[in-house]
Design an enzyme around this catalytic site. Structure first.
Site, PDB file in Angstrom:
ATOM      1  N   LYS A  22       0.836  -1.211   0.000  1.00 37.68           N
ATOM      2  CA  LYS A  22       0.000   0.000   0.000  1.00 37.68           C
ATOM      3  C   LYS A  22       0.870   1.261   0.000  1.00 37.68           C
ATOM      4  CE  LYS A  22      -2.600   2.594   3.508  1.00 37.68           C
ATOM      5  NZ  LYS A  22      -1.505   3.203   4.273  1.00 37.68           N
ATOM      6  N   ASN A  23       1.799   1.320   0.950  1.00 40.62           N
ATOM      7  CA  ASN A  23       2.557   2.567   1.093  1.00 40.62           C
ATOM      8  C   ASN A  23       3.508   2.815  -0.073  1.00 40.62           C
ATOM      9  OD1 ASN A  23       1.164   3.168   3.378  1.00 40.62           O
ATOM     10  ND2 ASN A  23       2.825   2.697   4.813  1.00 40.62           N
ATOM     11  N   CYS A 116      -5.508   8.212   8.309  1.00 41.63           N
ATOM     12  CA  CYS A 116      -5.595   7.755   9.699  1.00 41.63           C
ATOM     13  C   CYS A 116      -5.092   8.842  10.634  1.00 41.63           C
ATOM     14  CB  CYS A 116      -4.771   6.483   9.886  1.00 41.63           C
ATOM     15  SG  CYS A 116      -5.573   5.028   9.225  1.00 41.63           S
ATOM     16  N   ARG A 121      -0.489  14.704  12.711  1.00 39.91           N
ATOM     17  CA  ARG A 121       0.630  14.265  11.864  1.00 39.91           C
ATOM     18  C   ARG A 121       1.072  15.442  10.989  1.00 39.91           C
ATOM     19  NH1 ARG A 121      -1.508   8.714   9.334  1.00 39.91           N
ATOM     20  NH2 ARG A 121       0.651   8.297   8.826  1.00 39.91           N
ATOM     21  N   ASP A 304       3.460   0.576  12.189  1.00 37.16           N
ATOM     22  CA  ASP A 304       2.213   0.086  11.599  1.00 37.16           C
ATOM     23  C   ASP A 304       1.840  -1.312  12.086  1.00 37.16           C
ATOM     24  OD1 ASP A 304       1.830   2.373  10.199  1.00 37.16           O
ATOM     25  OD2 ASP A 304       2.455   1.584   8.258  1.00 37.16           O
ATOM     26  N   ARG A 398      -8.825  -0.002   3.700  1.00 31.62           N
ATOM     27  CA  ARG A 398      -7.847   0.935   3.150  1.00 31.62           C
ATOM     28  C   ARG A 398      -6.484   0.270   2.973  1.00 31.62           C
ATOM     29  NH1 ARG A 398      -6.979   5.644   6.566  1.00 31.62           N
ATOM     30  NH2 ARG A 398      -5.485   5.856   4.893  1.00 31.62           N
TER      31      ARG A 398
HETATM   32  C1  UD1 Z   1       4.185   6.764   6.600  1.00 27.97           C
HETATM   33  C2  UD1 Z   1       3.194   5.672   6.351  1.00 27.97           C
HETATM   34  C3  UD1 Z   1       2.547   5.199   7.641  1.00 27.97           C
HETATM   35  C4  UD1 Z   1       3.609   4.849   8.678  1.00 27.97           C
HETATM   36  C5  UD1 Z   1       4.619   5.975   8.828  1.00 27.97           C
HETATM   37  C6  UD1 Z   1       5.782   5.618   9.721  1.00 27.97           C
HETATM   38  C7  UD1 Z   1       2.373   6.192   4.131  1.00 27.97           C
HETATM   39  C8  UD1 Z   1       1.235   6.673   3.302  1.00 27.97           C
HETATM   40  N1  UD1 Z   1       2.167   6.165   5.439  1.00 27.97           N
HETATM   41  O1  UD1 Z   1       3.446   7.873   7.117  1.00 27.97           O
HETATM   42  O2  UD1 Z   1       1.778   4.040   7.342  1.00 27.97           O
HETATM   43  O3  UD1 Z   1       2.976   4.646   9.927  1.00 27.97           O
HETATM   44  O4  UD1 Z   1       5.151   6.329   7.536  1.00 27.97           O
HETATM   45  O5  UD1 Z   1       6.434   4.501   9.248  1.00 27.97           O
HETATM   46  O6  UD1 Z   1       3.403   5.797   3.634  1.00 27.97           O
HETATM   47  N2  UD1 Z   1       6.739  14.070  11.214  1.00 27.97           N
HETATM   48  C9  UD1 Z   1       6.910  15.402  11.516  1.00 27.97           C
HETATM   49  N3  UD1 Z   1       6.915  16.304  10.484  1.00 27.97           N
HETATM   50  C10 UD1 Z   1       6.769  15.927   9.182  1.00 27.97           C
HETATM   51  C11 UD1 Z   1       6.593  14.568   8.886  1.00 27.97           C
HETATM   52  C12 UD1 Z   1       6.583  13.649   9.921  1.00 27.97           C
HETATM   53  O7  UD1 Z   1       7.057  15.775  12.672  1.00 27.97           O
HETATM   54  O8  UD1 Z   1       6.787  16.802   8.299  1.00 27.97           O
HETATM   55  C13 UD1 Z   1       6.757  13.061  12.300  1.00 27.97           C
HETATM   56  C14 UD1 Z   1       5.426  12.321  12.438  1.00 27.97           C
HETATM   57  O9  UD1 Z   1       4.514  13.016  13.238  1.00 27.97           O
HETATM   58  C15 UD1 Z   1       5.898  11.009  13.039  1.00 27.97           C
HETATM   59  C16 UD1 Z   1       7.268  10.782  12.388  1.00 27.97           C
HETATM   60  O10 UD1 Z   1       7.690  12.064  11.942  1.00 27.97           O
HETATM   61  O11 UD1 Z   1       6.069  11.130  14.424  1.00 27.97           O
HETATM   62  C17 UD1 Z   1       7.274   9.804  11.223  1.00 27.97           C
HETATM   63  O12 UD1 Z   1       6.259  10.166  10.297  1.00 27.97           O
HETATM   64  P1  UD1 Z   1       6.371   9.861   8.741  1.00 27.97           P
HETATM   65  O13 UD1 Z   1       7.477   8.867   8.519  1.00 27.97           O
HETATM   66  O14 UD1 Z   1       6.420  11.119   7.992  1.00 27.97           O
HETATM   67  O15 UD1 Z   1       4.991   9.167   8.460  1.00 27.97           O
HETATM   68  P2  UD1 Z   1       4.123   9.301   7.167  1.00 27.97           P
HETATM   69  O16 UD1 Z   1       5.017   9.448   5.971  1.00 27.97           O
HETATM   70  O17 UD1 Z   1       3.041  10.286   7.330  1.00 27.97           O
END
Ligand code: UD1
Length: 418
Positions: A22-23, A116, A121, A304, A398
């Protein structure tokens, strides 16, 4: 909302074939719009999030054809249409349209993502990356307006290791002038998958899988054909479900290396895990030991998968401590597992699980995708003959391709209820 009914107590047995990730899919689909010609994606998972992304590309003017697990994206008619509302709010990965549209057209208007929302986030690191490349950004009425005359390569240090920010900056930088370096980049397999697609399209991305990614911008990108990597989260969920039901399951079409953190934890608990070339076999045991689990960035134990793991840990003798170092409050499933008789306390960013007591059936609600997976695993362990009702099946759809069919093939008694 739709429900998943689970009559537990049957050990899962047989082989389950895992779909594409998915991701990865949700990043590869927007990445494809950077090309000038047709991109073919194979091993596409059948998920509601993929359907929504297909609609988004159509809204942008691309032609998308589906043929079984294949998606053909023809981006010739594509424009940077503003997408302030609607489908973008239905999924998190819509944020990749920011990087892809900015990279291709120098402008993007994309509503803040949904998906989610188990905790706030932020996307500040994505924005920081676009700004470093020379984009101007305004947040107007819940939509991010991004504009750049010409994107110029830059050195970007991510303050937090972020999957989304790493990929989004790669998408924006692929067609930028000069060299972009992402320091403190995420290393998840899905990032390597996106770089593989971009490089097949003619991009010059190096260093993926390490902390430093180097992208040398090119003038244009061409179409190509790419096969999506297997979904390590779905695979891990079936491994956990096999252990939780004391079953014997071959989880096929996986990359065992991507599952090492889960395999190691299951082995530590006393589960038999055997790695094959493209499969893992999981054989459950009558008793398990409690273990501590730390959800971390890759190659650590994936956040996850921490919620389904919590359900398994309710079956282990003793106290397990499960800590999430990626998301501090991804524990909305705990009250639902408690309804089923689990003994779990939340302490800061840790769940303290007193295991070894059988779970009982209840009416429970999935508050997000992985919380839903946790409740399904919990329901499968119930041996009293009663039925667990998991409300919020939409969340599970999803991220789990053909869940009911796969579980049924493994001998589980599960069905959908409108
Ligand atoms: C992706 C995955 C999600 C998974 C997550 C962590 C997708 C669509 N989703 O989410 O399933 O749980 O990686 O492996 O691929 N953060 C910030 N600022 C930012 C971005 C992130 O502070 O601009 C923080 C987030 O709040 C979190 C951490 O960084 O604590 C990791 O988040 P991130 O790796 O960005 O997750 P996603 O890419 O949203």
């Amino acid at each position: 909302m739709n429900k998943l009914m689970v009559a537990g107590g049957r050990p899962l047995k047989g082989t389950v074939t895992i779909s594409g990730a998915k991701n990865s899919a949700l990043a590869l689909i927007p990445a494809a719009i950077l090309a000038e010609s047709k991109v073919i994606l194979d091993n596409l998972p059948e998920l509601s999030d993929v359907e929504i992304y297909t609609e988004l590309l159509t809204e942008l003017g691309a032609t998308v054809e589906r043929n079984g697990d294949q998606m053909i994206i023809s981006p010739e008619g594509l424009r940077s249409v503003p997408l302030p509302n609607g489908n973008v709010k239905k999924l998190r990965a819509s944020y990749y349209l920011m990087g892809a549209l900015l990279g291709k057209f120098g402008e993007a208007v994309v509503g803040l993502p949904g998906g989610c929302n188990f905790e706030p986030r932020p996307i500040d690191q994505h924005i920081k990356g676009f700004e470093a490349l020379g984009a101007q950004i305004v947040n107007e009425g819940g939509a991010i307006h991004i504009r750049a005359k010409r994107l110029i390569g830059a050195r970007i240090y991510l303050d937090v290791v972020s999957v989304g920010a790493t990929i989004n900056i790669m998408l924006a930088a692929a067609l930028a002038k000069g060299i972009t370096t992402i320091e403190n980049a995420a290393k998840e397999p899905e990032i390597i998958d996106v770089a593989t697609l971009l490089n097949s399209m003619g991009a010059r991305v190096k260093g993926v899988g390490t902390e430093t990614i180097r992208i040398e911008g090119v003038e244009s990108l061409n179409g190509c054909r790419h096969s999506i990597i297997p979904d390590r989260i779905q695979a891990a969920t079936y491994m956990i479900a096999a252990a939780a039901t004391r079953g014997d399951v071959i989880v096929d079409n996986v990359i065992p290396k991507h599952l090492e953190a889960v395999s190691a934890k299951l082995t530590e608990m006393g589960v038999d895990v055997m790695e094959m070339d493209e499969a893992v076999r999981v054989i459950g045991k009558p008793e398990y030991q409690a273990v501590d689990v730390k959800a971390l960035i890759y190659p650590g134990f994936a956040t996850d998968i921490q919620s389904p793991m919590a359900s398994l840990l309710t079956q282990a003798k003793g106290t397990s401590i499960l800590t999430d170092y990626v998301y501090s409050s991804r524990f909305k499933y705990i009250p639902e597992l408690s309804r089923m008789g689990a003994s779990i306390k939340l302490e800061g960013r840790s769940a303290v699980i007193e295991g070894g007591h059988p779970l009982t059936a209840a009416k429970v609600t999935a508050t997000d995708l992985r919380a839903g997976a946790a409740l399904v695993v919990a329901g499968l362990t119930v041996t009293t003959g009663e039925i667990t009702e998991v409300d919020g099946l939409e969340f599970i759809d999803r991220g789990y391709d053909r869940l009911v069919e796969n579980l049924s093939l493994l001998g589980a008694e599960v069905w959908r209820k409108e």
